[in-house]
Design a protein around this motif. Structure first.
Motif, PDB file in Angstrom:
ATOM      1  N   GLY A  72       2.754 -10.041 -12.733  1.00  0.00           N
ATOM      2  CA  GLY A  72       1.949  -8.789 -14.044  1.00  0.00           C
ATOM      3  C   GLY A  72       0.871  -8.005 -13.213  1.00  0.00           C
ATOM      4  N   GLY A  73       0.433  -7.235 -14.245  1.00  0.00           N
ATOM      5  CA  GLY A  73      -0.644  -6.426 -13.770  1.00  0.00           C
ATOM      6  C   GLY A  73      -0.464  -5.345 -13.090  1.00  0.00           C
ATOM      7  N   ILE A  74       0.726  -4.849 -12.445  1.00  0.00           N
ATOM      8  CA  ILE A  74       1.029  -3.681 -11.826  1.00  0.00           C
ATOM      9  C   ILE A  74       2.036  -2.868 -12.685  1.00  0.00           C
ATOM     10  CG2 ILE A  74       1.901  -2.757  -9.786  1.00  0.00           C
ATOM     11  CD1 ILE A  74      -0.547  -4.188  -9.321  1.00  0.00           C
ATOM     12  N   ALA A  75       1.544  -1.681 -13.514  1.00  0.00           N
ATOM     13  CA  ALA A  75       2.458  -0.690 -14.107  1.00  0.00           C
ATOM     14  C   ALA A  75       3.370   0.143 -13.054  1.00  0.00           C
ATOM     15  CB  ALA A  75       1.502   0.289 -14.898  1.00  0.00           C
ATOM     16  N   PRO A  76       4.518  -0.069 -13.588  1.00  0.00           N
ATOM     17  CA  PRO A  76       5.476   1.154 -12.616  1.00  0.00           C
ATOM     18  C   PRO A  76       5.154   2.349 -12.581  1.00  0.00           C
ATOM     19  CG  PRO A  76       6.413   0.586 -14.779  1.00  0.00           C
ATOM     20  CD  PRO A  76       5.158  -0.286 -14.766  1.00  0.00           C
ATOM     21  N   VAL A  77       4.946   2.898 -11.243  1.00  0.00           N
ATOM     22  CA  VAL A  77       4.840   4.452 -11.121  1.00  0.00           C
ATOM     23  C   VAL A  77       5.866   4.955 -10.594  1.00  0.00           C
ATOM     24  CG1 VAL A  77       3.054   6.128 -10.099  1.00  0.00           C
ATOM     25  CG2 VAL A  77       2.284   4.125 -11.202  1.00  0.00           C
ATOM     26  N   GLY A 124      -7.893  -1.372  -3.242  1.00  0.00           N
ATOM     27  CA  GLY A 124      -8.900  -2.097  -4.036  1.00  0.00           C
ATOM     28  C   GLY A 124      -8.320  -2.535  -5.421  1.00  0.00           C
ATOM     29  N   VAL A 125      -6.902  -2.800  -5.144  1.00  0.00           N
ATOM     30  CA  VAL A 125      -6.280  -3.447  -6.107  1.00  0.00           C
ATOM     31  C   VAL A 125      -5.490  -4.610  -5.799  1.00  0.00           C
ATOM     32  CG1 VAL A 125      -4.436  -3.292  -7.873  1.00  0.00           C
ATOM     33  CG2 VAL A 125      -5.892  -1.347  -7.697  1.00  0.00           C
ATOM     34  N   ARG A 126      -5.724  -5.869  -6.258  1.00  0.00           N
ATOM     35  CA  ARG A 126      -5.267  -7.238  -5.686  1.00  0.00           C
ATOM     36  C   ARG A 126      -4.260  -7.782  -6.845  1.00  0.00           C
ATOM     37  NH1 ARG A 126      -6.358 -10.186  -1.486  1.00  0.00           N
ATOM     38  NH2 ARG A 126      -6.023 -12.430  -1.688  1.00  0.00           N
ATOM     39  N   TYR A 127      -3.169  -8.222  -6.047  1.00  0.00           N
ATOM     40  CA  TYR A 127      -2.018  -9.067  -6.966  1.00  0.00           C
ATOM     41  C   TYR A 127      -2.738  -9.952  -7.698  1.00  0.00           C
ATOM     42  CZ  TYR A 127       2.091  -6.614  -4.992  1.00  0.00           C
ATOM     43  OH  TYR A 127       3.252  -5.703  -4.996  1.00  0.00           O
ATOM     44  N   HIS A 128      -2.177 -10.267  -9.071  1.00  0.00           N
ATOM     45  CA  HIS A 128      -2.641 -11.654  -9.724  1.00  0.00           C
ATOM     46  C   HIS A 128      -2.040 -12.737  -9.125  1.00  0.00           C
ATOM     47  CE1 HIS A 128      -3.404  -9.159 -13.596  1.00  0.00           C
ATOM     48  NE2 HIS A 128      -4.232  -8.725 -12.735  1.00  0.00           N
ATOM     49  N   PHE A 166       2.864 -15.419  -5.106  1.00  0.00           N
ATOM     50  CA  PHE A 166       3.948 -15.117  -4.942  1.00  0.00           C
ATOM     51  C   PHE A 166       4.618 -13.557  -5.035  1.00  0.00           C
ATOM     52  CE2 PHE A 166       5.343 -19.693  -6.791  1.00  0.00           C
ATOM     53  CZ  PHE A 166       4.388 -20.251  -5.797  1.00  0.00           C
ATOM     54  N   ASP A 167       3.575 -12.529  -5.147  1.00  0.00           N
ATOM     55  CA  ASP A 167       3.950 -11.249  -5.272  1.00  0.00           C
ATOM     56  C   ASP A 167       3.954 -10.524  -4.026  1.00  0.00           C
ATOM     57  OD1 ASP A 167       5.056 -11.264  -7.814  1.00  0.00           O
ATOM     58  OD2 ASP A 167       2.821 -10.942  -8.673  1.00  0.00           O
ATOM     59  N   GLY A 168       3.043 -11.104  -2.901  1.00  0.00           N
ATOM     60  CA  GLY A 168       2.747 -10.338  -1.597  1.00  0.00           C
ATOM     61  C   GLY A 168       4.212 -10.000  -0.893  1.00  0.00           C
ATOM     62  N   ASP A 169       4.091  -8.978  -0.385  1.00  0.00           N
ATOM     63  CA  ASP A 169       5.266  -8.082   0.345  1.00  0.00           C
ATOM     64  C   ASP A 169       5.831  -9.268   1.658  1.00  0.00           C
ATOM     65  OD1 ASP A 169       5.983  -5.197  -0.265  1.00  0.00           O
ATOM     66  OD2 ASP A 169       3.719  -5.561  -0.561  1.00  0.00           O
ATOM     67  N   GLY A 170       7.026  -9.401   1.821  1.00  0.00           N
ATOM     68  CA  GLY A 170       7.482 -10.398   2.768  1.00  0.00           C
ATOM     69  C   GLY A 170       7.291  -9.939   4.124  1.00  0.00           C
ATOM     70  N   PHE A 171       6.977 -11.020   5.076  1.00  0.00           N
ATOM     71  CA  PHE A 171       6.294 -10.864   6.295  1.00  0.00           C
ATOM     72  C   PHE A 171       6.962 -11.968   7.037  1.00  0.00           C
ATOM     73  CE2 PHE A 171       2.794 -12.084   9.400  1.00  0.00           C
ATOM     74  CZ  PHE A 171       2.530 -10.954   9.855  1.00  0.00           C
ATOM     75  N   ALA A 198       2.189   5.278   0.408  1.00  0.00           N
ATOM     76  CA  ALA A 198       1.286   5.760  -0.758  1.00  0.00           C
ATOM     77  C   ALA A 198       0.122   4.834  -0.436  1.00  0.00           C
ATOM     78  CB  ALA A 198       1.821   5.428  -2.119  1.00  0.00           C
ATOM     79  N   GLY A 199       0.062   3.810  -0.071  1.00  0.00           N
ATOM     80  CA  GLY A 199      -1.229   2.897   0.049  1.00  0.00           C
ATOM     81  C   GLY A 199      -1.661   2.437  -1.175  1.00  0.00           C
ATOM     82  N   ALA A 200      -0.680   2.141  -2.020  1.00  0.00           N
ATOM     83  CA  ALA A 200      -1.057   1.657  -3.369  1.00  0.00           C
ATOM     84  C   ALA A 200       0.357   0.964  -4.033  1.00  0.00           C
ATOM     85  CB  ALA A 200      -1.128   2.883  -4.418  1.00  0.00           C
ATOM     86  N   PHE A 201      -0.213   0.126  -4.917  1.00  0.00           N
ATOM     87  CA  PHE A 201       1.097  -0.609  -5.643  1.00  0.00           C
ATOM     88  C   PHE A 201       1.708   0.112  -6.732  1.00  0.00           C
ATOM     89  CE2 PHE A 201      -1.481  -4.714  -4.269  1.00  0.00           C
ATOM     90  CZ  PHE A 201      -0.900  -4.947  -3.434  1.00  0.00           C
ATOM     91  N   LEU A 202       3.018   0.500  -6.674  1.00  0.00           N
ATOM     92  CA  LEU A 202       3.499   1.285  -7.505  1.00  0.00           C
ATOM     93  C   LEU A 202       4.775   0.553  -8.192  1.00  0.00           C
ATOM     94  CD1 LEU A 202       4.008   4.297  -4.916  1.00  0.00           C
ATOM     95  CD2 LEU A 202       2.053   3.940  -6.566  1.00  0.00           C
ATOM     96  N   LEU A 203       5.181  -0.364  -8.042  1.00  0.00           N
ATOM     97  CA  LEU A 203       6.367  -1.296  -8.806  1.00  0.00           C
ATOM     98  C   LEU A 203       5.981  -2.572  -9.614  1.00  0.00           C
ATOM     99  CD1 LEU A 203       8.954  -0.437  -6.084  1.00  0.00           C
ATOM    100  CD2 LEU A 203       9.017   0.263  -8.479  1.00  0.00           C
TER     101      LEU A 203
END
Length: 503
Positions: free
Chosen positions: A144-149, A93-97, A100-105, A134-139
């Motif tokens: 922006g918008g993603i806090a490092p966990v 339920g969290v989407r990148y801002h 260009f941030d999406g994981d490489g495919f 983890a099924g979540a953004f952690l880095l």
């Protein structure tokens, strides 16, 4: 011999080389997470109403043994057409801002004996290995918008390897601008690990558009705040030389030019606004400055010594076609130039269900040894320029690019164009209103002697059919009907850059 990297420059890899201000991100306020969730909600609403937005759904790995072909694949065309691009935009339920941030495919279209097979895989980066289970953004990411966990240990810990792909010996390298290349098996698409060129440069910015000289050696650049990182590799991919060049102001270098003698770096009319970086990353902090000239820096490509500088009209450029140099030092190159320096901001839009505005215009630049450069318009609204790779760094006549046939269209490219930079003429193939056209590459015909003797190969998304297709054109006559088209039975996310590797 290149000097060792100083500790300040090593720290710059963490703070400036593509991942944003990582230290600041550790203190990212909670409202940013709420905004990321709101992004997902906005996109979901828009996606239900607009089928074109399938272009920005998460990708899915697939294997297709025999792709349906319309037309006939040329018998002499055999190889792997690779594409790379971002393709995981949303988790839990969290989407990148930023797009260009999406994981490489990586997608592989294998063309052989008139048949086509298909495979796609996510790159197994260290970032993906942490976040996928983890099924979540952690880095933290550049938008922006993603806090490092999870633990953040430098640029490569957040490297999505999502921008481009090139052939290097028996391997392919997947590229991202802020860190090291990722090694990939070109057939199976197995991820083989990071490229380790030298412990001194591990994690240094290695941009998305390396360029080859006539002898097969590879040059590249990297963005490092107010400095540029200059690279030279052997034809086999070994590090030959590097240099960290101060340029006096912040810069972003997605692409550059290589001539027979020079490396040409164009600094866009931007500045870094740090107050925006906490919420929107380095992409949000990179803003255009109206009236600020673009700066051209010309280096000797062997010594990396700065030879001369010049100014171009204010604006922004992601991409260049080709550069070449006359005996007297006059340099020619073509540029996809936008008057609006805020181009990074356009690619926040797809993550909330809107489309970027494409404004770049093709120009030919002539840079004499002395005096003012000439800036000549060639073709309106283009991106992703490509040439016959046999003409890299030497005089070329033709440039191929994506463009708009429908002047009123705003969402995505609907055509490909062949631009004659000497005659100022163009030939256009119109895909049509139901298509969203991606970058096309030139594949020379074996034994060809003419510059335009070969094929134009590229992918496009038919948003009406919700299917992606690979199309092959005669590069000499791209305005004629296509030679062949290979259809997947589903849509794949729009990618960024590709490469053709002969079998």
């Amino acid at each position: 011999m290149s000097p060792p990297i100083s500790q300040p420059d090593r720290r710059a890899f963490l703070g400036l080389a593509g991942v944003g201000l990582a230290a600041m991100a550790a203190g990212l306020p909670m409202p940013a997470a709420a905004r990321a969730q709101d992004q997902a909600g906005q996109f979901a609403v828009a996606r239900r109403q607009d089928p074109r937005l399938v272009a920005f759904d998460n990708g899915q790995e697939r294997d297709v043994e025999r792709v349906r072909i319309e037309g006939v694949i040329p018998a002499a065309l055999a190889g792997h057409f690779h594409r790379n691009g971002p393709a995981i935009f949303e988790r839990a339920g969290v989407r990148y801002h930023h797009w260009f941030d999406g994981d490489g495919f990586v997608q592989r279209w294998r063309i052989q004996n008139g048949a086509v097979s298909y495979r796609s895989r996510f790159l197994q980066t260290s970032k993906f290995a942490v976040e996928q289970p983890a099924g979540a953004f952690l880095l933290p990411v550049s938008g922006g918008g993603i806090a490092p966990v999870a633990a953040f240990s430098g640029a490569n810990s957040a490297n999505p390897s999502n921008t481009s792909i090139i052939s290097m010996g028996a391997e392919s390298w997947a590229l991202w601008e802020g860190g090291s290349p990722m090694r990939v098996n070109p057939d199976t698409l197995e991820t083989l690990g990071l490229v380790r060129l030298n412990s001194e440069v591990d994690g240094a910015p290695f941009s998305a558009h390396p360029r080859r000289g006539e002898d097969g050696r590879l040059w590249n650049v990297g963005s490092l705040g107010p400095r540029a990182f200059l690279w030279r590799l052997s034809a086999s991919g070994a590090l030959e030389a590097f240099r960290i060049q101060p340029l006096g102001q912040e810069g972003y270098y997605h692409d550059f030019l290589l001539t027979q003698r020079s490396l040409v770096l164009v600094q866009c009319s931007t500045e870094a606004r740090g107050e925006r970086s906490l919420e929107r990353g380095t992409f949000g902090a990179t803003r255009g400055v109206a009236g600020k000239p673009m700066r051209v820096h010309v280096f000797d490509r062997e010594t990396f010594e700065l030879v001369r500088e010049a100014e171009l009209p204010s604006g922004f450029a992601f991409h260049f076609g080709n550069g070449w140099e006359e005996d007297d030092g006059t340099i020619h190159f073509d540029i996809a130039h936008s008057l609006d320096g805020d181009q990074f901001q356009e690619f926040f839009k797809p993550m909330t269900g809107r489309f970027p505005t494409w404004q770049a215009v093709s120009h030919r630049v002539t840079l004499p040894p002395k005096g003012a450069p000439r800036f000549e318009r060639l073709h309106a609204r283009v991106e992703f320029p490509k040439i016959n790779p046999n003409y890299d760094a030497r005089r070329n006549r033709f440039v191929y690019a994506t463009t708009f046939k429908d002047d009123k269209r705003q969402d995505w490219f609907d055509a490909v164009v062949k631009i004659d930079v000497e005659q100022g003429r163009s030939q256009i193939f119109n895909y049509g209103a139901e298509w969203m056209v991606e970058e096309h590459v030139f594949v020379p015909r074996p034994g060809a002697t003419r510059e335009d003797d070969g094929w134009l190969v590229g992918t496009a998304l038919n948003w009406v059919k919700q299917q992606t297709a690979l199309t092959v054109f005669d590069a000499a006559q791209p305005d004629k009907p296509f030679l062949a088209r290979a259809w997947l039975d589903n849509a794949m996310p729009l990618g960024l850059h590709g490469d053709f590797r002969r079998l």
